[in-house]
Scaffold this motif. Sequence first.
Motif, mmCIF file in Angstrom:
data_model
loop_
_atom_site.group_PDB
_atom_site.id
_atom_site.type_symbol
_atom_site.label_atom_id
_atom_site.label_comp_id
_atom_site.label_asym_id
_atom_site.label_seq_id
_atom_site.Cartn_x
_atom_site.Cartn_y
_atom_site.Cartn_z
ATOM 1 N N SER A 44 20.742 25.598 18.744
ATOM 2 C CA SER A 44 19.324 24.644 18.828
ATOM 3 C C SER A 44 18.338 25.210 19.414
ATOM 4 C CB SER A 44 19.620 23.382 19.646
ATOM 5 O OG SER A 44 20.150 23.876 20.828
ATOM 6 N N SER A 45 18.411 26.324 20.415
ATOM 7 C CA SER A 45 17.187 26.861 20.749
ATOM 8 C C SER A 45 16.452 27.613 19.408
ATOM 9 C CB SER A 45 17.521 27.781 21.819
ATOM 10 O OG SER A 45 18.261 29.013 21.492
ATOM 11 N N ALA A 46 17.259 28.356 18.630
ATOM 12 C CA ALA A 46 16.725 28.929 17.466
ATOM 13 C C ALA A 46 15.971 28.060 16.392
ATOM 14 C CB ALA A 46 17.672 29.779 16.915
ATOM 15 N N ILE A 47 16.506 26.765 16.213
ATOM 16 C CA ILE A 47 15.942 25.839 15.190
ATOM 17 C C ILE A 47 15.037 25.471 15.916
ATOM 18 C CG2 ILE A 47 16.255 23.665 14.143
ATOM 19 C CD1 ILE A 47 18.015 25.858 13.044
ATOM 20 N N ILE A 48 14.734 25.164 17.211
ATOM 21 C CA ILE A 48 13.409 24.550 17.755
ATOM 22 C C ILE A 48 12.244 25.575 17.728
ATOM 23 C CG2 ILE A 48 12.477 23.939 19.823
ATOM 24 C CD1 ILE A 48 15.415 22.636 20.637
ATOM 25 N N ALA A 49 12.594 26.899 17.905
ATOM 26 C CA ALA A 49 11.585 28.003 18.165
ATOM 27 C C ALA A 49 11.151 28.137 16.678
ATOM 28 C CB ALA A 49 12.257 29.206 18.301
ATOM 29 N N ALA A 50 12.111 27.845 15.572
ATOM 30 C CA ALA A 50 11.557 28.278 14.178
ATOM 31 C C ALA A 50 10.544 26.793 13.745
ATOM 32 C CB ALA A 50 12.714 28.487 13.339
ATOM 33 N N PHE A 51 10.980 25.706 14.389
ATOM 34 C CA PHE A 51 10.200 24.501 14.065
ATOM 35 C C PHE A 51 8.720 24.713 14.628
ATOM 36 C CE2 PHE A 51 8.806 20.267 15.514
ATOM 37 C CZ PHE A 51 8.455 19.623 14.456
ATOM 38 N N PHE A 52 8.786 25.093 15.947
ATOM 39 C CA PHE A 52 7.372 25.356 16.620
ATOM 40 C C PHE A 52 6.523 26.102 15.803
ATOM 41 C CE2 PHE A 52 9.065 23.386 20.654
ATOM 42 C CZ PHE A 52 8.596 22.109 20.556
ATOM 43 N N LEU A 53 7.018 27.623 15.548
ATOM 44 C CA LEU A 53 6.385 28.447 14.850
ATOM 45 C C LEU A 53 5.817 27.749 13.313
ATOM 46 C CD1 LEU A 53 5.452 31.525 14.382
ATOM 47 C CD2 LEU A 53 7.357 31.525 12.638
#
Length: 69
Positions: free
Chosen positions: A47-56
């Motif tokens: 989930s941390s990777a998906i959230i980081a990609a969403f914010f970018l």
Amino acid sequence: MTIVFFTLVASALGWLFTEDFFSGLSTGGGVFLTWAVTREIDPAHQSSAIIAAFFLCSTCFFIRSPSIY
């Protein structure tokens, strides 16, 4: 599988918003690389990777890139 869909959507949105194919391609590549680096830093939590990609992806459309020329 989620990141492939998310990368393709980011590329398509980048292409549609900027009307430049390479700008859309770099947006999608940036989303994927953000996801990949975050997975390397925190491999236990997807989930941390998906959230980081969403914010970018969300900031790519609100912040203008600097013009060199």
